[in-house]
Design a protein around this motif. Sequence first.
Motif, short mmCIF file in Angstrom:
data_model
loop_
_atom_site.label_atom_id
_atom_site.label_comp_id
_atom_site.label_asym_id
_atom_site.label_seq_id
_atom_site.Cartn_x
_atom_site.Cartn_y
_atom_site.Cartn_z
N UNK A 153 0.80 -1.23 0.00
CA UNK A 153 0.00 0.00 0.00
C UNK A 153 0.83 1.28 0.00
N UNK A 154 2.15 1.18 0.10
CA UNK A 154 2.98 2.38 0.07
C UNK A 154 3.98 2.29 -1.08
N UNK A 155 4.47 3.47 -1.48
CA UNK A 155 5.54 3.53 -2.49
C UNK A 155 6.86 3.65 -1.72
N UNK A 156 7.30 2.53 -1.14
CA UNK A 156 8.45 2.58 -0.23
C UNK A 156 9.76 2.52 -0.99
N UNK A 157 10.63 3.47 -0.68
CA UNK A 157 12.00 3.49 -1.19
C UNK A 157 12.95 3.59 -0.01
N UNK A 158 14.21 3.26 -0.24
CA UNK A 158 15.23 3.36 0.81
C UNK A 158 16.45 4.08 0.26
N UNK A 159 16.95 5.03 1.03
CA UNK A 159 18.20 5.72 0.67
C UNK A 159 19.22 5.50 1.79
N UNK A 200 16.62 16.79 12.38
CA UNK A 200 16.37 16.53 10.96
C UNK A 200 14.87 16.60 10.64
N UNK A 201 14.03 16.12 11.56
CA UNK A 201 12.58 16.16 11.34
C UNK A 201 12.07 17.60 11.30
N UNK A 202 12.68 18.47 12.08
CA UNK A 202 12.28 19.88 12.05
C UNK A 202 12.68 20.53 10.73
N UNK A 203 13.79 20.08 10.16
CA UNK A 203 14.22 20.61 8.86
C UNK A 203 13.36 20.06 7.73
N UNK A 204 12.91 18.81 7.85
CA UNK A 204 12.16 18.14 6.80
C UNK A 204 10.85 17.61 7.39
N UNK A 209 5.24 12.95 9.17
CA UNK A 209 3.84 13.08 8.73
C UNK A 209 3.27 11.71 8.37
N UNK A 210 1.98 11.71 8.01
CA UNK A 210 1.33 10.48 7.58
C UNK A 210 0.21 10.83 6.60
N UNK A 211 -0.19 9.84 5.80
CA UNK A 211 -1.30 10.00 4.88
C UNK A 211 -2.57 9.50 5.55
N UNK A 212 -3.65 10.30 5.44
CA UNK A 212 -4.95 9.92 5.96
C UNK A 212 -5.97 10.14 4.84
N UNK A 213 -6.21 9.08 4.07
CA UNK A 213 -7.10 9.21 2.93
C UNK A 213 -6.52 10.13 1.89
N UNK A 214 -7.21 11.24 1.62
CA UNK A 214 -6.73 12.21 0.65
C UNK A 214 -5.95 13.34 1.31
N UNK A 215 -5.73 13.22 2.62
CA UNK A 215 -5.06 14.28 3.36
C UNK A 215 -3.68 13.85 3.84
N UNK A 216 -2.86 14.84 4.09
CA UNK A 216 -1.56 14.62 4.73
C UNK A 216 -1.58 15.30 6.09
N UNK A 217 -1.18 14.57 7.13
CA UNK A 217 -1.14 15.12 8.48
C UNK A 217 0.31 15.35 8.86
N UNK A 218 0.68 16.61 9.10
CA UNK A 218 2.03 16.94 9.58
C UNK A 218 1.97 17.14 11.09
N UNK A 333 4.57 10.95 -0.37
CA UNK A 333 4.58 12.28 0.24
C UNK A 333 5.99 12.78 0.56
N UNK A 334 6.98 11.93 0.41
CA UNK A 334 8.37 12.33 0.69
C UNK A 334 9.19 12.18 -0.58
#
Length: 371
Positions: A153-159, A200-204, A209-218, A333-334
Amino acid sequence: MILEIKVPSPGESITEVEISSWLFKNGDFVKKNQVIAEIDSDKATLEICAEESGMLIIKAKKGDILKVGEILCLIDTSFSKEKRNFIAPSTIKRLNQYKIDKKKIISKNKKYDAIKKIPSMGTKNLINRSFDITKLSKLRRKLSERLVSVKNETAMLTTFNEVDMSNIFFLRKKYKNVFKEKHGVKLGLMSFFVKSCIIALKKYPDINSMIDGENKINFKYYDISIAVSGPKGLMVPVIRNADTLSFRGIENTIKNLSNSIKNSTISIDDLTGGTFTITNGGIFGSMLSTPIINPPQSAILGMHNIVERPIVKLGKLEIRPIMYLALSYDHRIIDGKEAVGFLLSIKESIENPIKNLIGSEENLKNSFELK
């Protein structure tokens, strides 16, 4: 008197549990407040205690799935150690009601070999081909479902990136003994990484955040989940408001949560929520991995083992303690630029902790609360 012990509610969203173990047998005398069973929910293992002393009458066996409020067992409070082979009439009536053979209560349980031996196909000349079949716990099954759903269900990538741990090692070597003596807890690596992640989270912010349906929650707060391996498998307790905690506060919180998991006393609240996760496969010797996102979060940082490696510093070859870092993230979303920048921020904080995490050398003892 017959006392009914019912399945308690582990949390609002949990409607059923699985019996993971019985610590006593049918007919055993149990004392008030003794732990008599363990039950698994989707998120944690909970202990069931005897509410009164008496004879235990088990109504559901290990592996059974029960709904919250269903009867788990009975306790005959009229039964004492001196009356081990005596069953009161009221007990017999209740046994008949639940269709339990009274002979099974006062007789010893028979033991059966749990190993199922099945002939191996095409291996006539081989010996010792037996194997065990055990049912996955409810906790493990739920974890499996969550991990598969993340992949689907996610478009997961790893860097990836690498970080030189030399300066962290220097600080820990210099202050670990006095830190442990003053605070009763080790100055571990995790507090440095938690603080680095918050910066780092404060910079980015999209990584927090997370996806909730059609919304993004920061999220405007920083509840950091820490993956901990326990007797029942991997659990992810949460350090609440981690940005407000000192090095001592983070290490104490991790220690308390880890002990609760090892002792099977962790609560559902301790495991609920979290805005970002850190997992450290390095403690098991992992060199590199692609950690799976902890849903509904959008990213997870993977730490790995620290190995002395040759690197070039100012044109010279040097041997430094290097850790590989991995950030798995939801590409919906990232963006890759944010993910790479996030890891670079952590690298900068870890490689120069005095400047980025502490502020100055004069502030070192204040940061470690040693004054």
